[in-house]
Design a protein around this motif. Structure first.
Motif, PDB file in Angstrom:
ATOM      1  N   SER A 193       0.800  -1.216   0.000  1.00 14.42           N
ATOM      2  CA  SER A 193       0.000   0.000   0.000  1.00 14.42           C
ATOM      3  C   SER A 193       0.840   1.278   0.000  1.00 14.42           C
ATOM      4  O   SER A 193       0.303   2.361  -0.195  1.00 14.42           O
ATOM      5  CB  SER A 193      -0.929   0.006   1.210  1.00 14.42           C
ATOM      6  OG  SER A 193      -0.170  -0.062   2.408  1.00 14.42           O
ATOM      7  N   ASP A 194       2.164   1.183   0.212  1.00  9.20           N
ATOM      8  CA  ASP A 194       3.019   2.371   0.213  1.00  9.20           C
ATOM      9  C   ASP A 194       3.141   2.937  -1.199  1.00  9.20           C
ATOM     10  O   ASP A 194       3.228   2.195  -2.169  1.00  9.20           O
ATOM     11  CB  ASP A 194       4.419   2.039   0.729  1.00  9.20           C
ATOM     12  CG  ASP A 194       4.457   1.793   2.220  1.00  9.20           C
ATOM     13  OD1 ASP A 194       3.465   2.130   2.911  1.00  9.20           O
ATOM     14  OD2 ASP A 194       5.465   1.263   2.710  1.00  9.20           O
ATOM     15  N   PRO A 195       3.185   4.274  -1.309  1.00 12.08           N
ATOM     16  CA  PRO A 195       3.405   4.857  -2.639  1.00 12.08           C
ATOM     17  C   PRO A 195       4.839   4.614  -3.104  1.00 12.08           C
ATOM     18  O   PRO A 195       5.744   4.415  -2.293  1.00 12.08           O
ATOM     19  CB  PRO A 195       3.143   6.351  -2.418  1.00 12.08           C
ATOM     20  CG  PRO A 195       3.386   6.573  -0.963  1.00 12.08           C
ATOM     21  CD  PRO A 195       3.017   5.279  -0.271  1.00 12.08           C
ATOM     22  N   ALA A 196       5.049   4.658  -4.408  1.00 11.17           N
ATOM     23  CA  ALA A 196       6.386   4.467  -4.968  1.00 11.17           C
ATOM     24  C   ALA A 196       7.304   5.607  -4.526  1.00 11.17           C
ATOM     25  O   ALA A 196       6.854   6.736  -4.317  1.00 11.17           O
ATOM     26  CB  ALA A 196       6.307   4.422  -6.486  1.00 11.17           C
ATOM     27  N   LEU A 197       8.582   5.297  -4.380  1.00 13.52           N
ATOM     28  CA  LEU A 197       9.549   6.335  -4.008  1.00 13.52           C
ATOM     29  C   LEU A 197       9.690   7.335  -5.146  1.00 13.52           C
ATOM     30  O   LEU A 197       9.545   6.996  -6.309  1.00 13.52           O
ATOM     31  CB  LEU A 197      10.915   5.708  -3.715  1.00 13.52           C
ATOM     32  CG  LEU A 197      11.003   4.761  -2.525  1.00 13.52           C
ATOM     33  CD1 LEU A 197      12.435   4.258  -2.358  1.00 13.52           C
ATOM     34  CD2 LEU A 197      10.546   5.437  -1.244  1.00 13.52           C
ATOM     35  N   ASN A 198       9.998   8.587  -4.775  1.00  7.08           N
ATOM     36  CA  ASN A 198      10.182   9.598  -5.808  1.00  7.08           C
ATOM     37  C   ASN A 198      11.525  10.314  -5.689  1.00  7.08           C
ATOM     38  O   ASN A 198      11.789  11.255  -6.423  1.00  7.08           O
ATOM     39  CB  ASN A 198       9.029  10.615  -5.789  1.00  7.08           C
ATOM     40  CG  ASN A 198       8.862  11.267  -4.436  1.00  7.08           C
ATOM     41  OD1 ASN A 198       9.687  11.099  -3.554  1.00  7.08           O
ATOM     42  ND2 ASN A 198       7.788  12.010  -4.275  1.00  7.08           N
ATOM     43  N   SER A 199      12.394   9.881  -4.754  1.00  8.88           N
ATOM     44  CA  SER A 199      13.718  10.478  -4.647  1.00  8.88           C
ATOM     45  C   SER A 199      14.766   9.388  -4.453  1.00  8.88           C
ATOM     46  O   SER A 199      14.523   8.369  -3.830  1.00  8.88           O
ATOM     47  CB  SER A 199      13.772  11.486  -3.496  1.00  8.88           C
ATOM     48  OG  SER A 199      13.547  10.839  -2.276  1.00  8.88           O
ATOM     49  N   CYS A 200      15.961   9.646  -4.987  1.00  9.32           N
ATOM     50  CA  CYS A 200      17.062   8.695  -4.937  1.00  9.32           C
ATOM     51  C   CYS A 200      17.678   8.660  -3.539  1.00  9.32           C
ATOM     52  O   CYS A 200      17.899   9.704  -2.935  1.00  9.32           O
ATOM     53  CB  CYS A 200      18.123   9.104  -5.963  1.00  9.32           C
ATOM     54  SG  CYS A 200      19.577   8.049  -5.987  1.00  9.32           S
ATOM     55  N   LYS A 201      17.966   7.457  -3.047  1.00  4.91           N
ATOM     56  CA  LYS A 201      18.613   7.310  -1.733  1.00  4.91           C
ATOM     57  C   LYS A 201      20.086   7.695  -1.781  1.00  4.91           C
ATOM     58  O   LYS A 201      20.672   7.991  -0.767  1.00  4.91           O
ATOM     59  CB  LYS A 201      18.500   5.866  -1.246  1.00  4.91           C
ATOM     60  CG  LYS A 201      17.132   5.462  -0.810  1.00  4.91           C
ATOM     61  CD  LYS A 201      17.175   4.063  -0.213  1.00  4.91           C
ATOM     62  CE  LYS A 201      15.855   3.696   0.404  1.00  4.91           C
ATOM     63  NZ  LYS A 201      15.902   2.378   1.050  1.00  4.91           N
ATOM     64  N   VAL A 202      20.676   7.680  -2.974  1.00  3.04           N
ATOM     65  CA  VAL A 202      22.109   7.946  -3.117  1.00  3.04           C
ATOM     66  C   VAL A 202      22.385   9.441  -3.317  1.00  3.04           C
ATOM     67  O   VAL A 202      23.132  10.049  -2.549  1.00  3.04           O
ATOM     68  CB  VAL A 202      22.690   7.124  -4.292  1.00  3.04           C
ATOM     69  CG1 VAL A 202      24.172   7.383  -4.467  1.00  3.04           C
ATOM     70  CG2 VAL A 202      22.445   5.641  -4.064  1.00  3.04           C
ATOM     71  N   CYS A 203      21.778  10.038  -4.362  1.00  2.00           N
ATOM     72  CA  CYS A 203      22.081  11.440  -4.673  1.00  2.00           C
ATOM     73  C   CYS A 203      20.963  12.404  -4.289  1.00  2.00           C
ATOM     74  O   CYS A 203      21.167  13.614  -4.292  1.00  2.00           O
ATOM     75  CB  CYS A 203      22.404  11.594  -6.164  1.00  2.00           C
ATOM     76  SG  CYS A 203      20.996  11.358  -7.261  1.00  2.00           S
ATOM     77  N   GLY A 204      19.768  11.891  -3.987  1.00  2.00           N
ATOM     78  CA  GLY A 204      18.657  12.744  -3.567  1.00  2.00           C
ATOM     79  C   GLY A 204      17.845  13.319  -4.712  1.00  2.00           C
ATOM     80  O   GLY A 204      16.903  14.070  -4.481  1.00  2.00           O
ATOM     81  N   ALA A 205      18.194  13.001  -5.940  1.00  2.07           N
ATOM     82  CA  ALA A 205      17.456  13.516  -7.097  1.00  2.07           C
ATOM     83  C   ALA A 205      16.037  12.945  -7.117  1.00  2.07           C
ATOM     84  O   ALA A 205      15.780  11.845  -6.633  1.00  2.07           O
ATOM     85  CB  ALA A 205      18.178  13.151  -8.391  1.00  2.07           C
ATOM     86  N   ALA A 206      15.138  13.731  -7.683  1.00  9.80           N
ATOM     87  CA  ALA A 206      13.733  13.327  -7.734  1.00  9.80           C
ATOM     88  C   ALA A 206      13.389  12.695  -9.077  1.00  9.80           C
ATOM     89  O   ALA A 206      12.342  12.978  -9.642  1.00  9.80           O
ATOM     90  CB  ALA A 206      12.844  14.529  -7.456  1.00  9.80           C
TER      91      ALA A 206
END
Length: 86
Positions: free
Chosen positions: A22-35
């Protein structure tokens, strides 16, 4: 919880995230933080744990003997209804 795989379009890194269905998909990178990330379709691991049909009847190499057709009463069936009824 399933593990989803994501790829960042900015830095090219691939990373995993453990999320609920039920969680929404991620929209930012865990490495560089880009969206700018996309969810990848990847092969999943599937494992059946504990007892069950595979271990109890289908997992072993020894198979039960087939019921002989027309083999008289009790001929090799050991309590089979066919053997008892003849």
């Amino acid at each position: 919880m399933p593990i989803y795989e994501y790829k960042c379009k900015s830095c090219g890194e691939t990373f995993e995230a453990r999320q609920k269905f039920s969680d929404p998909a991620l929209n930012s990178c865990k490495v560089c933080g880009a969206a700018d990330v996309t969810k990848l379709i990847s092969q999943t691991a599937f494992s059946l744990k504990g007892g069950g049909w595979y271990q109890q009847g289908y997992g072993g190499s020894s198979k039960p003997a087939a019921c002989p057709s027309g083999g008289g009463e009790g001929a090799g069936c050991g309590g089979c209804p066919k053997a008892a009824n003849g």
